[in-house]
Design a protein around this motif. Structure first.
Motif, PDB file in Angstrom:
ATOM      1  N   LYS A 118      -3.489   1.904   9.819  1.00 18.94           N
ATOM      2  CA  LYS A 118      -3.780   0.480   9.822  1.00 18.94           C
ATOM      3  C   LYS A 118      -3.759  -0.033  11.250  1.00 18.94           C
ATOM      4  O   LYS A 118      -2.835   0.256  12.012  1.00 18.94           O
ATOM      5  N   MET A 135      -5.581  -0.742   3.767  1.00 17.38           N
ATOM      6  CA  MET A 135      -5.499   0.152   4.919  1.00 17.38           C
ATOM      7  C   MET A 135      -6.886   0.388   5.511  1.00 17.38           C
ATOM      8  O   MET A 135      -7.890   0.255   4.834  1.00 17.38           O
ATOM      9  N   VAL A 177      -5.082   0.091  -2.227  1.00 16.66           N
ATOM     10  CA  VAL A 177      -4.665   0.757  -0.991  1.00 16.66           C
ATOM     11  C   VAL A 177      -5.842   0.846  -0.024  1.00 16.66           C
ATOM     12  O   VAL A 177      -5.700   0.557   1.172  1.00 16.66           O
ATOM     13  N   ARG A 178      -7.008   1.217  -0.521  1.00 15.67           N
ATOM     14  CA  ARG A 178      -8.190   1.327   0.338  1.00 15.67           C
ATOM     15  C   ARG A 178      -8.605  -0.017   0.925  1.00 15.67           C
ATOM     16  O   ARG A 178      -9.164  -0.069   2.025  1.00 15.67           O
ATOM     17  N   MET A 189      -2.359   7.432   5.920  1.00 15.54           N
ATOM     18  CA  MET A 189      -2.968   6.102   5.946  1.00 15.54           C
ATOM     19  C   MET A 189      -2.776   5.513   7.338  1.00 15.54           C
ATOM     20  O   MET A 189      -1.725   5.686   7.944  1.00 15.54           O
ATOM     21  N   ALA A 225       0.829  -1.210   0.000  1.00 15.41           N
ATOM     22  CA  ALA A 225       0.000   0.000   0.000  1.00 15.41           C
ATOM     23  C   ALA A 225       0.865   1.262   0.000  1.00 15.41           C
ATOM     24  O   ALA A 225       0.621   2.188  -0.784  1.00 15.41           O
ATOM     25  N   VAL A 258      -7.669   6.043   4.714  1.00 24.61           N
ATOM     26  CA  VAL A 258      -6.823   6.695   3.713  1.00 24.61           C
ATOM     27  C   VAL A 258      -7.361   8.106   3.500  1.00 24.61           C
ATOM     28  O   VAL A 258      -8.557   8.295   3.278  1.00 24.61           O
ATOM     29  N   CYS A 266      -0.694  12.464   2.021  1.00 21.10           N
ATOM     30  CA  CYS A 266      -1.488  11.233   2.096  1.00 21.10           C
ATOM     31  C   CYS A 266      -1.262  10.643   3.479  1.00 21.10           C
ATOM     32  O   CYS A 266      -0.111  10.420   3.889  1.00 21.10           O
ATOM     33  N   GLU A 304       2.572   1.640  -3.368  1.00 21.19           N
ATOM     34  CA  GLU A 304       1.631   2.076  -4.411  1.00 21.19           C
ATOM     35  C   GLU A 304       1.402   3.585  -4.360  1.00 21.19           C
ATOM     36  O   GLU A 304       1.419   4.263  -5.385  1.00 21.19           O
ATOM     37  N   VAL A 305       1.187   4.115  -3.172  1.00 22.11           N
ATOM     38  CA  VAL A 305       0.977   5.559  -3.046  1.00 22.11           C
ATOM     39  C   VAL A 305       2.236   6.309  -3.462  1.00 22.11           C
ATOM     40  O   VAL A 305       2.159   7.285  -4.211  1.00 22.11           O
ATOM     41  N   ILE A 330      -5.330   2.804  -6.099  1.00 22.55           N
ATOM     42  CA  ILE A 330      -6.020   3.408  -4.959  1.00 22.55           C
ATOM     43  C   ILE A 330      -7.043   2.442  -4.380  1.00 22.55           C
ATOM     44  O   ILE A 330      -7.203   2.343  -3.162  1.00 22.55           O
TER      45      ILE A 330
END
Length: 123
Positions: free
Chosen positions: A121, A103, A99-100, A119, A28, A106, A117, A31-32, A96
């Motif tokens: 978890k 996590m 990622v959503r 995030m 995640a 976000v 950004c 990716e961001v 995205i």
């Protein structure tokens, strides 16, 4: 990107996360960061990202990624239609959404010429 993955991996393994859960979170964050490098900063090697990791206690961790490129308007994000992506064999566009799904929270915001950004978890 290699340095980012190594840093996040070290932090997550140090707090006792399982390797499987750590890999999901690394994916995640990766990716961001990749999206910011590619889309926000147009692959400009002179642009830098800042990454902050905070152990929030109660088995919760926070990641904050900051850059100074073109902002991403998260409020206008619409998840892609998976059937359409498969049908058209379109590459990309799922980051995205991934990622959503990994996590728990976000957020993207633009603040003082910075893209942030955040995030979180729970583990």
């Amino acid at each position: 990107m290699r340095e980012i993955r190594a840093f996040v991996s070290e932090v997550l393994l140090d707090i006792g996360l399982s390797e499987k859960e750590a890999h999901k979170i690394i994916l995640a964050v990766d990716e961001v960061c990749a999206n910011l490098i590619i889309h926000s900063n147009k692959c400009n090697a002179s642009e830098k990202l800042e990454l902050f990791v905070e152990d929030l206690g109660d088995n919760q961790i926070s990641f904050e990624i900051i850059d100074h490129g073109k902002g991403f308007v998260y409020d206008k994000y619409q998840e892609p239609n998976l059937e359409e992506i498969i049908k058209t064999r379109k590459k990309g566009g799922l980051g995205i959404m991934l990622v959503r799904n990994i996590m728990d929270k976000v957020e993207f915001k633009i603040e003082k010429n910075r893209n942030i950004c955040r995030m979180m978890k729970k583990f």
